[in-house]
Motif scaffolding. Structure first.
Motif, PDB file in Angstrom:
ATOM      1  N   MET A 296       0.814  -1.217   0.000  1.00 43.17           N
ATOM      2  CA  MET A 296       0.000   0.000   0.000  1.00 43.17           C
ATOM      3  C   MET A 296       0.855   1.278   0.000  1.00 43.17           C
ATOM      4  SD  MET A 296      -3.181   0.914  -0.192  1.00 43.17           S
ATOM      5  CE  MET A 296      -3.962  -0.674   0.199  1.00 43.17           C
ATOM      6  N   GLU A 297       1.866   1.342   0.874  1.00 42.52           N
ATOM      7  CA  GLU A 297       2.714   2.539   0.942  1.00 42.52           C
ATOM      8  C   GLU A 297       3.509   2.728  -0.349  1.00 42.52           C
ATOM      9  OE1 GLU A 297       2.686   4.892   3.323  1.00 42.52           O
ATOM     10  OE2 GLU A 297       1.006   3.745   4.091  1.00 42.52           O
ATOM     11  N   ALA A 298       4.028   1.622  -0.876  1.00 36.38           N
ATOM     12  CA  ALA A 298       4.781   1.705  -2.129  1.00 36.38           C
ATOM     13  C   ALA A 298       3.869   2.132  -3.275  1.00 36.38           C
ATOM     14  CB  ALA A 298       5.423   0.358  -2.449  1.00 36.38           C
ATOM     15  N   ALA A 299       2.612   1.686  -3.234  1.00 37.51           N
ATOM     16  CA  ALA A 299       1.652   2.063  -4.274  1.00 37.51           C
ATOM     17  C   ALA A 299       1.340   3.555  -4.221  1.00 37.51           C
ATOM     18  CB  ALA A 299       0.357   1.250  -4.118  1.00 37.51           C
ATOM     19  N   ILE A 300       1.260   4.098  -3.011  1.00 32.47           N
ATOM     20  CA  ILE A 300       1.047   5.541  -2.843  1.00 32.47           C
ATOM     21  C   ILE A 300       2.208   6.302  -3.462  1.00 32.47           C
ATOM     22  CG2 ILE A 300       0.909   7.423  -1.152  1.00 32.47           C
ATOM     23  CD1 ILE A 300      -0.572   5.458   0.711  1.00 32.47           C
ATOM     24  N   ASP A 301       3.439   5.844  -3.173  1.00 34.03           N
ATOM     25  CA  ASP A 301       4.629   6.489  -3.740  1.00 34.03           C
ATOM     26  C   ASP A 301       4.655   6.369  -5.254  1.00 34.03           C
ATOM     27  OD1 ASP A 301       5.416   7.218  -1.241  1.00 34.03           O
ATOM     28  OD2 ASP A 301       6.972   5.688  -1.020  1.00 34.03           O
ATOM     29  N   TRP A 302       4.225   5.223  -5.777  1.00 32.62           N
ATOM     30  CA  TRP A 302       4.202   5.000  -7.232  1.00 32.62           C
ATOM     31  C   TRP A 302       3.255   6.001  -7.896  1.00 32.62           C
ATOM     32  CZ3 TRP A 302       0.834   3.854 -11.182  1.00 32.62           C
ATOM     33  CH2 TRP A 302       1.367   3.319 -12.358  1.00 32.62           C
ATOM     34  N   LEU A 303       2.089   6.201  -7.285  1.00 37.50           N
ATOM     35  CA  LEU A 303       1.118   7.150  -7.830  1.00 37.50           C
ATOM     36  C   LEU A 303       1.647   8.580  -7.733  1.00 37.50           C
ATOM     37  CD1 LEU A 303      -2.150   5.639  -6.326  1.00 37.50           C
ATOM     38  CD2 LEU A 303      -1.611   5.807  -8.768  1.00 37.50           C
ATOM     39  N   ARG A 304       2.316   8.896  -6.640  1.00 42.38           N
ATOM     40  CA  ARG A 304       2.884  10.241  -6.485  1.00 42.38           C
ATOM     41  C   ARG A 304       3.971  10.494  -7.524  1.00 42.38           C
ATOM     42  NH1 ARG A 304       5.319  11.077  -0.980  1.00 42.38           N
ATOM     43  NH2 ARG A 304       5.727  13.122  -1.885  1.00 42.38           N
ATOM     44  N   ALA A 305       4.821   9.487  -7.734  1.00 36.04           N
ATOM     45  CA  ALA A 305       5.904   9.634  -8.702  1.00 36.04           C
ATOM     46  C   ALA A 305       5.368   9.852 -10.118  1.00 36.04           C
ATOM     47  CB  ALA A 305       6.808   8.397  -8.675  1.00 36.04           C
ATOM     48  N   LYS A 306       4.210   9.277 -10.389  1.00 35.18           N
ATOM     49  CA  LYS A 306       3.583   9.445 -11.698  1.00 35.18           C
ATOM     50  C   LYS A 306       2.769  10.736 -11.784  1.00 35.18           C
ATOM     51  CE  LYS A 306       5.021   5.464 -13.283  1.00 35.18           C
ATOM     52  NZ  LYS A 306       6.053   5.404 -14.330  1.00 35.18           N
TER      53      LYS A 306
ATOM     54  N   ALA B  20      14.550  10.332   9.261  1.00 37.68           N
ATOM     55  CA  ALA B  20      15.426  10.120   8.104  1.00 37.68           C
ATOM     56  C   ALA B  20      14.738   9.307   7.013  1.00 37.68           C
ATOM     57  CB  ALA B  20      16.704   9.423   8.546  1.00 37.68           C
ATOM     58  N   ALA B  21      13.931   8.329   7.414  1.00 33.01           N
ATOM     59  CA  ALA B  21      13.228   7.495   6.435  1.00 33.01           C
ATOM     60  C   ALA B  21      12.235   8.328   5.626  1.00 33.01           C
ATOM     61  CB  ALA B  21      12.511   6.355   7.141  1.00 33.01           C
ATOM     62  N   THR B  22      11.591   9.288   6.299  1.00 33.59           N
ATOM     63  CA  THR B  22      10.645  10.172   5.609  1.00 33.59           C
ATOM     64  C   THR B  22      11.375  11.031   4.578  1.00 33.59           C
ATOM     65  OG1 THR B  22       9.185  10.274   7.533  1.00 33.59           O
ATOM     66  CG2 THR B  22       8.964  12.052   5.919  1.00 33.59           C
ATOM     67  N   VAL B  23      12.545  11.559   4.961  1.00 29.62           N
ATOM     68  CA  VAL B  23      13.335  12.383   4.042  1.00 29.62           C
ATOM     69  C   VAL B  23      13.752  11.573   2.824  1.00 29.62           C
ATOM     70  CG1 VAL B  23      15.502  13.642   3.764  1.00 29.62           C
ATOM     71  CG2 VAL B  23      14.182  13.909   5.868  1.00 29.62           C
ATOM     72  N   GLU B  24      14.236  10.350   3.042  1.00 29.92           N
ATOM     73  CA  GLU B  24      14.682   9.505   1.924  1.00 29.92           C
ATOM     74  C   GLU B  24      13.523   9.129   1.016  1.00 29.92           C
ATOM     75  OE1 GLU B  24      17.789   8.865   0.978  1.00 29.92           O
ATOM     76  OE2 GLU B  24      18.235  10.294   2.586  1.00 29.92           O
ATOM     77  N   ARG B  25      12.366   8.912   1.624  1.00 28.14           N
ATOM     78  CA  ARG B  25      11.184   8.575   0.829  1.00 28.14           C
ATOM     79  C   ARG B  25      10.798   9.742  -0.078  1.00 28.14           C
ATOM     80  NH1 ARG B  25       5.252   6.809   3.304  1.00 28.14           N
ATOM     81  NH2 ARG B  25       4.140   6.769   1.312  1.00 28.14           N
ATOM     82  N   GLU B  26      10.824  10.946   0.475  1.00 31.17           N
ATOM     83  CA  GLU B  26      10.485  12.124  -0.333  1.00 31.17           C
ATOM     84  C   GLU B  26      11.496  12.317  -1.459  1.00 31.17           C
ATOM     85  OE1 GLU B  26       7.653  13.996  -0.027  1.00 31.17           O
ATOM     86  OE2 GLU B  26       7.153  12.422   1.408  1.00 31.17           O
ATOM     87  N   LYS B  27      12.782  12.148  -1.144  1.00 31.58           N
ATOM     88  CA  LYS B  27      13.817  12.294  -2.165  1.00 31.58           C
ATOM     89  C   LYS B  27      13.619  11.296  -3.294  1.00 31.58           C
ATOM     90  CE  LYS B  27      17.649  14.237   0.523  1.00 31.58           C
ATOM     91  NZ  LYS B  27      18.989  13.976   1.101  1.00 31.58           N
ATOM     92  N   ALA B  28      13.264  10.058  -2.939  1.00 30.34           N
ATOM     93  CA  ALA B  28      13.068   9.017  -3.946  1.00 30.34           C
ATOM     94  C   ALA B  28      11.912   9.359  -4.875  1.00 30.34           C
ATOM     95  CB  ALA B  28      12.820   7.671  -3.259  1.00 30.34           C
ATOM     96  N   VAL B  29      10.827   9.864  -4.289  1.00 28.84           N
ATOM     97  CA  VAL B  29       9.662  10.242  -5.097  1.00 28.84           C
ATOM     98  C   VAL B  29      10.010  11.420  -6.005  1.00 28.84           C
ATOM     99  CG1 VAL B  29       7.329  11.216  -5.024  1.00 28.84           C
ATOM    100  CG2 VAL B  29       7.952   9.356  -3.479  1.00 28.84           C
ATOM    101  N   PHE B  30      10.664  12.439  -5.447  1.00 29.93           N
ATOM    102  CA  PHE B  30      11.036  13.613  -6.250  1.00 29.93           C
ATOM    103  C   PHE B  30      12.024  13.247  -7.354  1.00 29.93           C
ATOM    104  CE2 PHE B  30      10.192  16.423  -2.271  1.00 29.93           C
ATOM    105  CZ  PHE B  30       8.847  16.477  -2.593  1.00 29.93           C
ATOM    106  N   SER B  31      12.946  12.323  -7.054  1.00 30.50           N
ATOM    107  CA  SER B  31      13.920  11.898  -8.068  1.00 30.50           C
ATOM    108  C   SER B  31      13.228  11.218  -9.239  1.00 30.50           C
ATOM    109  CB  SER B  31      14.946  10.939  -7.442  1.00 30.50           C
ATOM    110  OG  SER B  31      15.723  11.599  -6.475  1.00 30.50           O
ATOM    111  N   GLU B  32      12.278  10.350  -8.913  1.00 28.91           N
ATOM    112  CA  GLU B  32      11.546   9.646  -9.970  1.00 28.91           C
ATOM    113  C   GLU B  32      10.731  10.625 -10.808  1.00 28.91           C
ATOM    114  OE1 GLU B  32      10.290   6.785 -12.483  1.00 28.91           O
ATOM    115  OE2 GLU B  32      11.858   6.620 -10.951  1.00 28.91           O
ATOM    116  N   GLN B  33      10.114  11.601 -10.145  1.00 32.31           N
ATOM    117  CA  GLN B  33       9.356  12.617 -10.881  1.00 32.31           C
ATOM    118  C   GLN B  33      10.272  13.410 -11.808  1.00 32.31           C
ATOM    119  OE1 GLN B  33       7.622  14.833  -7.659  1.00 32.31           O
ATOM    120  NE2 GLN B  33       5.739  13.631  -7.621  1.00 32.31           N
ATOM    121  N   ALA B  34      11.448  13.789 -11.291  1.00 35.30           N
ATOM    122  CA  ALA B  34      12.388  14.595 -12.074  1.00 35.30           C
ATOM    123  C   ALA B  34      12.934  13.822 -13.273  1.00 35.30           C
ATOM    124  CB  ALA B  34      13.533  15.059 -11.180  1.00 35.30           C
TER     125      ALA B  34
END
Length: 308
Positions: free
Chosen positions: A33-43, A207-221
């Protein structure tokens, strides 16, 4: 993995994305579920949700203040009707006052003696359950202290003085005028109630929250097709924006959006007559993170009538 309709429904409720997008996201992330949320955000299909899930618990949040300290407690009940009960309100108010003599942990508050009953808070609540006829519990509590200064309090959606649906504490260390400090602290507490910051400073964000945000922003970029050095700068810019949105001192002050909370504090020092520093905050929203199963009222009525 089989993606169930209930999983798709949960993801839709958490993200506002379309059914097929949610189904695809769950399939791509093997039902996480959490990974799916990130996948949708990245898209770019869903936005970040700091507090996913519905609030469902009833009861009251209470604050109490003493010399250089204040406490906030949450006591849950099954229905809002009980929260309007005078006896329940008196119980919760006294629990908050008792909390001032403890270290503020829920264990310490629960073990402290309630003056009205002469029993520990947990036993007093059990007695109240028998009297009021509804399950109740001390869910959480927190205490903030300052060596010199104030801990300001604020209750949002107050039912009566000191009791409501949301309680906020803000600690300010300063040798300045206490009345001015308390007035400004209350404004910051109102700001916290409205914006729900994740942390006081950048370094306090998990720290995990920061890394998660960076990962999503990187994928978007990366979807822009730009080179890595440009992508890195894009991510840095988006992380700065992220911190401005979720870090209390960097947020635009709701009382004066032209200033950040940090700059508003600096300007207010002339009223305090001394330097000041916000050292902590606590925000309790009633039922936060607690879910209860939704009931079908028609089915309940039919069941009560002995029908299928």
């Amino acid at each position: 993995m089989t993606i169930s309709a209930s999983m798709v429904k949960e993801l839709r409720e958490k993200t506002g994305a379309g059914m097929m997008d949610c189904k695809t996201a769950l399939a791509e992330t093997n039902g996480d579920m959490e990974a799916a949320i990130d996948w949708l955000r990245a898209k770019g299909i869903a936005k970040a949700d700091k507090k996913s899930g519905r609030t469902a618990a009833e009861g009251l949040v209470a604050v109490a203040a003493g010399e250089n300290k204040a406490v906030v407690v949450e006591v849950n009940s099954e229905t809002d009707f009980v929260a309007r009960n005078d006896a329940f309100q008196a119980l919760v108010r006294e629990i908050a006052e008792v909390g001032l003599s403890t270290d503020g942990t829920v264990e310490a508050v629960g073990a402290a003696t309630q003056p009205s009953s002469g029993k520990p808070v947990t036993d007093t609540i059990k007695d109240a359950v028998a009297t009021i006829g509804e399950n109740m519990s001390l869910r959480r509590s927190a205490l903030l202290t300052v060596s010199n200064g104030v801990v300001a309090t604020y209750i949002h959606n107050a039912v009566v003085d000191g009791l409501g649906k949301m309680g906020v504490l803000v600690a300010i260390e300063s040798a300045g005028d206490k009345a001015a400090l308390n007035a400004f602290g209350r404004q910051v507490a109102m700001h916290v109630a409205a914006t729900n910051p994740l942390a006081l400073t950048d370094s306090e964000i998990d720290a995990a929250t920061v890394e998660r945000e960076k990962a999503v922003f990187s994928e978007q970029a990366r979807q822009s097709g730009k080179p890595e050095n440009i992508i890195e700068k894009m991510v840095e810019g988006r992380m700065r924006k992220f911190y401005e949105e979720v870090v209390l001192l960097k947020q635009n002050f709701v009382i004066n959006p032209d200033l950040t909370v940090e700059k508003a504090l600096a300007e207010a020092e002339k009223d305090f007559g001394a330097p000041a520093k916000v050292t902590g905050f606590v925000r309790f929203a009633l039922g936060e993170g607690v879910e209860r199963e939704e009931s079908d009222f028609a089915a309940e009525v039919a069941a009560a009538a002995g029908k299928k």
